[in-house]
Write a protein that holds these residues in place. Structure first.
Motif, mmCIF file in Angstrom:
data_model
loop_
_atom_site.group_PDB
_atom_site.id
_atom_site.type_symbol
_atom_site.label_atom_id
_atom_site.label_comp_id
_atom_site.label_asym_id
_atom_site.label_seq_id
_atom_site.Cartn_x
_atom_site.Cartn_y
_atom_site.Cartn_z
ATOM 1 N N ASP A 2 0.851 -1.177 0.000
ATOM 2 C CA ASP A 2 0.000 0.000 0.000
ATOM 3 C C ASP A 2 0.893 1.235 0.000
ATOM 4 O OD1 ASP A 2 -2.343 1.423 0.022
ATOM 5 O OD2 ASP A 2 -2.757 1.137 2.157
ATOM 6 N N ILE A 3 0.560 2.211 -0.839
ATOM 7 C CA ILE A 3 1.371 3.416 -0.979
ATOM 8 C C ILE A 3 0.541 4.620 -0.579
ATOM 9 C CG2 ILE A 3 2.790 4.820 -2.519
ATOM 10 C CD1 ILE A 3 3.020 2.347 -4.351
ATOM 11 N N LEU A 4 1.006 5.353 0.430
ATOM 12 C CA LEU A 4 0.306 6.530 0.930
ATOM 13 C C LEU A 4 1.173 7.762 0.764
ATOM 14 C CD1 LEU A 4 -1.058 5.185 4.336
ATOM 15 C CD2 LEU A 4 -2.282 5.305 2.163
ATOM 16 N N ALA A 5 0.540 8.894 0.481
ATOM 17 C CA ALA A 5 1.236 10.178 0.413
ATOM 18 C C ALA A 5 0.611 11.123 1.432
ATOM 19 C CB ALA A 5 1.124 10.770 -0.984
ATOM 20 N N THR A 6 1.436 11.732 2.276
ATOM 21 C CA THR A 6 0.955 12.775 3.186
ATOM 22 C C THR A 6 1.127 14.107 2.474
ATOM 23 O OG1 THR A 6 3.128 12.921 4.291
ATOM 24 C CG2 THR A 6 1.485 11.474 5.273
ATOM 25 N N VAL A 7 0.020 14.829 2.280
ATOM 26 C CA VAL A 7 0.044 15.996 1.401
ATOM 27 C C VAL A 7 -0.727 17.175 1.988
ATOM 28 C CG1 VAL A 7 0.279 14.664 -0.743
ATOM 29 C CG2 VAL A 7 -2.001 15.132 0.142
ATOM 30 N N LEU A 8 -0.333 18.340 1.614
ATOM 31 C CA LEU A 8 -1.052 19.610 1.646
ATOM 32 C C LEU A 8 -0.044 20.657 1.180
ATOM 33 C CD1 LEU A 8 -4.057 20.328 2.468
ATOM 34 C CD2 LEU A 8 -3.015 21.741 4.226
ATOM 35 N N GLN A 9 -0.511 21.601 0.368
ATOM 36 C CA GLN A 9 0.429 22.564 -0.197
ATOM 37 C C GLN A 9 0.790 23.676 0.770
ATOM 38 O OE1 GLN A 9 -2.644 22.090 -1.052
ATOM 39 N NE2 GLN A 9 -3.715 24.012 -1.366
ATOM 40 N N PRO A 138 6.297 17.705 -0.457
ATOM 41 C CA PRO A 138 6.632 19.104 -0.183
ATOM 42 C C PRO A 138 5.380 19.963 -0.044
ATOM 43 C CG PRO A 138 6.932 18.626 -2.514
ATOM 44 C CD PRO A 138 6.613 17.315 -1.843
ATOM 45 N N PRO A 139 5.507 21.162 0.526
ATOM 46 C CA PRO A 139 4.339 22.039 0.715
ATOM 47 C C PRO A 139 4.021 22.849 -0.537
ATOM 48 C CG PRO A 139 6.262 23.021 1.727
ATOM 49 C CD PRO A 139 6.707 21.687 1.205
ATOM 50 N N ASN A 140 3.759 22.171 -1.634
ATOM 51 C CA ASN A 140 3.355 22.843 -2.870
ATOM 52 C C ASN A 140 2.661 21.828 -3.773
ATOM 53 O OD1 ASN A 140 5.350 21.425 -4.553
ATOM 54 N ND2 ASN A 140 6.879 22.746 -3.579
ATOM 55 N N LEU A 141 2.191 22.301 -4.919
ATOM 56 C CA LEU A 141 1.496 21.435 -5.870
ATOM 57 C C LEU A 141 2.343 21.214 -7.119
ATOM 58 C CD1 LEU A 141 -2.122 22.907 -5.565
ATOM 59 C CD2 LEU A 141 -1.191 20.839 -4.505
ATOM 60 N N GLY A 142 3.673 21.218 -6.959
ATOM 61 C CA GLY A 142 4.582 21.031 -8.074
ATOM 62 C C GLY A 142 4.703 19.576 -8.494
ATOM 63 N N MET A 143 5.695 19.322 -9.355
ATOM 64 C CA MET A 143 5.831 18.003 -9.958
ATOM 65 C C MET A 143 6.253 16.927 -8.972
ATOM 66 S SD MET A 143 4.749 17.711 -12.975
ATOM 67 C CE MET A 143 5.498 16.183 -13.512
ATOM 68 N N LEU A 144 6.895 17.295 -7.868
ATOM 69 C CA LEU A 144 7.233 16.282 -6.871
ATOM 70 C C LEU A 144 5.951 15.754 -6.205
ATOM 71 C CD1 LEU A 144 10.397 17.795 -5.132
ATOM 72 C CD2 LEU A 144 10.295 16.091 -6.963
ATOM 73 N N VAL A 169 -7.069 22.508 1.915
ATOM 74 C CA VAL A 169 -7.697 21.197 1.751
ATOM 75 C C VAL A 169 -8.552 21.178 0.489
ATOM 76 C CG1 VAL A 169 -9.409 19.605 2.700
ATOM 77 C CG2 VAL A 169 -7.653 20.578 4.187
ATOM 78 N N ALA A 170 -9.329 22.247 0.265
ATOM 79 C CA ALA A 170 -10.179 22.316 -0.924
ATOM 80 C C ALA A 170 -9.335 22.294 -2.193
ATOM 81 C CB ALA A 170 -11.037 23.578 -0.874
ATOM 82 N N LEU A 171 -8.251 23.052 -2.216
ATOM 83 C CA LEU A 171 -7.385 23.083 -3.394
ATOM 84 C C LEU A 171 -6.688 21.745 -3.597
ATOM 85 C CD1 LEU A 171 -6.239 24.731 -5.702
ATOM 86 C CD2 LEU A 171 -4.499 25.638 -4.147
ATOM 87 N N MET A 172 -6.295 21.100 -2.499
ATOM 88 C CA MET A 172 -5.633 19.803 -2.601
ATOM 89 C C MET A 172 -6.588 18.757 -3.144
ATOM 90 S SD MET A 172 -2.553 18.600 -1.860
ATOM 91 C CE MET A 172 -2.478 17.536 -3.284
ATOM 92 N N ARG A 173 -7.829 18.802 -2.735
ATOM 93 C CA ARG A 173 -8.819 17.855 -3.247
ATOM 94 C C ARG A 173 -9.045 18.065 -4.741
ATOM 95 N NH1 ARG A 173 -14.047 18.137 0.205
ATOM 96 N NH2 ARG A 173 -14.477 16.025 -0.510
ATOM 97 N N ASP A 174 -9.009 19.318 -5.201
ATOM 98 C CA ASP A 174 -9.118 19.589 -6.641
ATOM 99 C C ASP A 174 -7.935 18.991 -7.394
ATOM 100 O OD1 ASP A 174 -11.458 20.968 -6.222
ATOM 101 O OD2 ASP A 174 -10.529 22.961 -6.285
ATOM 102 N N THR A 175 -6.736 19.115 -6.819
ATOM 103 C CA THR A 175 -5.539 18.556 -7.445
ATOM 104 C C THR A 175 -5.626 17.037 -7.511
ATOM 105 O OG1 THR A 175 -4.192 20.406 -6.653
ATOM 106 C CG2 THR A 175 -3.028 18.382 -7.277
ATOM 107 N N ILE A 176 -6.091 16.420 -6.444
ATOM 108 C CA ILE A 176 -6.250 14.963 -6.429
ATOM 109 C C ILE A 176 -7.251 14.524 -7.494
ATOM 110 C CG2 ILE A 176 -7.167 13.048 -5.051
ATOM 111 C CD1 ILE A 176 -5.859 14.428 -2.606
#
Length: 263
Positions: A2-9, A138-144, A169-176
């Protein structure tokens, strides 16, 4: 695996701290864990390695480098993995400024599917070695971050009880949703973790209610309270279950890990 990513920009919400304590919870559950430090700041690497790695050490940046010279032998994920302070936990580290340079190159280049799948391809040979992979983003929505989401099965959004974090959170959900549409339809939001929560403050109560109304069951319960012991454990390279006053917090991360991982 299982692969998880902890995210937020948004920075400062506690993504790395959350990843660190979830990794320990998985290790205590006898899972074979691979931690991937996708943040150029390298804080997870610092926390998980017993000694600072040499600046010339091969690292995650070498694995995802888009500018490898012709004829040069590609660096695989297994080439850069190092042991950590906890048995059964391996790390793909970030060393020096190398990953920041790679991030810049990936950002400046056209966003192609090939570049978005670099980490996913690197992980293909690891499925029989690990039960769980946790990617600290990282704390952004870049390529990483995009690479991490393309490779992941699930995303854990880490936020605070504040206006800016809630907007994040709203922006991150849009990115996902965009990643799901274009690259990874299997990606799911495993949960939104409210971190550094202060029950006694009006802002803490109101923003928790706001997040619950917006997210429903995706908002993980209970929130992670603001406790010095949580920060102290990662800064000293220790575990919550081994330091005074940390056991209740260790159990809280164990409960959340059970909710967000596939069983």
């Amino acid at each position: 695996m299982d692969i998880l990513a902890t995210v937020l920009q948004k920075g400062g919400v506690g993504k790395t701290t959350t990843a660190y304590h979830l990794i320990r919870a998985a290790q205590r559950a006898d899972k074979r864990v691979l931690a991937i430090d996708m943040d150029p700041q390298g804080n997870l690497t610092t926390a998980l390695t017993p000694e600072r790695l040499p600046l010339d050490e091969v690292s995650l940046a070498d694995v995802i480098n888009p500018q490898q010279a012709p004829g040069e032998e590609p660096v695989s994920l297994s080439d850069v993995i190092v042991p950590t302070i906890w048995p059964g936990v391996d790390l793909a580290p970030t060393v020096g400024r190398a990953l920041a340079i790679i991030e810049q190159e990936l950002t400046q280049a056209p966003r192609t599917e090939d570049r978005a799948r670099t980490l996913q391809r690197a992980l293909e040979g690891a499925s029989d070695r690990y039960d769980l992979v946790i990617i600290d983003c990282p704390p952004n929505l870049g390529m990483l971050t995009i690479n991490a989401l393309v490779a992941a099965h699930g995303a854990v959004l880490v936020t605070e009880a504040s206006l800016f974090a809630a907007d994040g959170v709203a922006l991150m959900r849009d990115t996902i949703a965009s990643v799901q549409q274009h690259y990874n339809p299997q990606l799911t939001v495993r949960g939104v973790l409210l971190n550094k929560w202060e029950r006694t403050t009006l802002a803490g109560q109101e923003w928790r209610l706001t997040l619950h109304e917006a997210l429903g069951e995706q908002l993980l319960h209970p929130p992670i309270p603001k406790r010095a012991v949580i920060r102290d454990a990662i800064e000293t390279g220790d575990a919550l279950d081994r330091i005074k006053g940390g056991q209740p917090m260790a159990e809280l991360y164990t409960r959340h890990l059970a909710k967000i991982t596939r069983r």
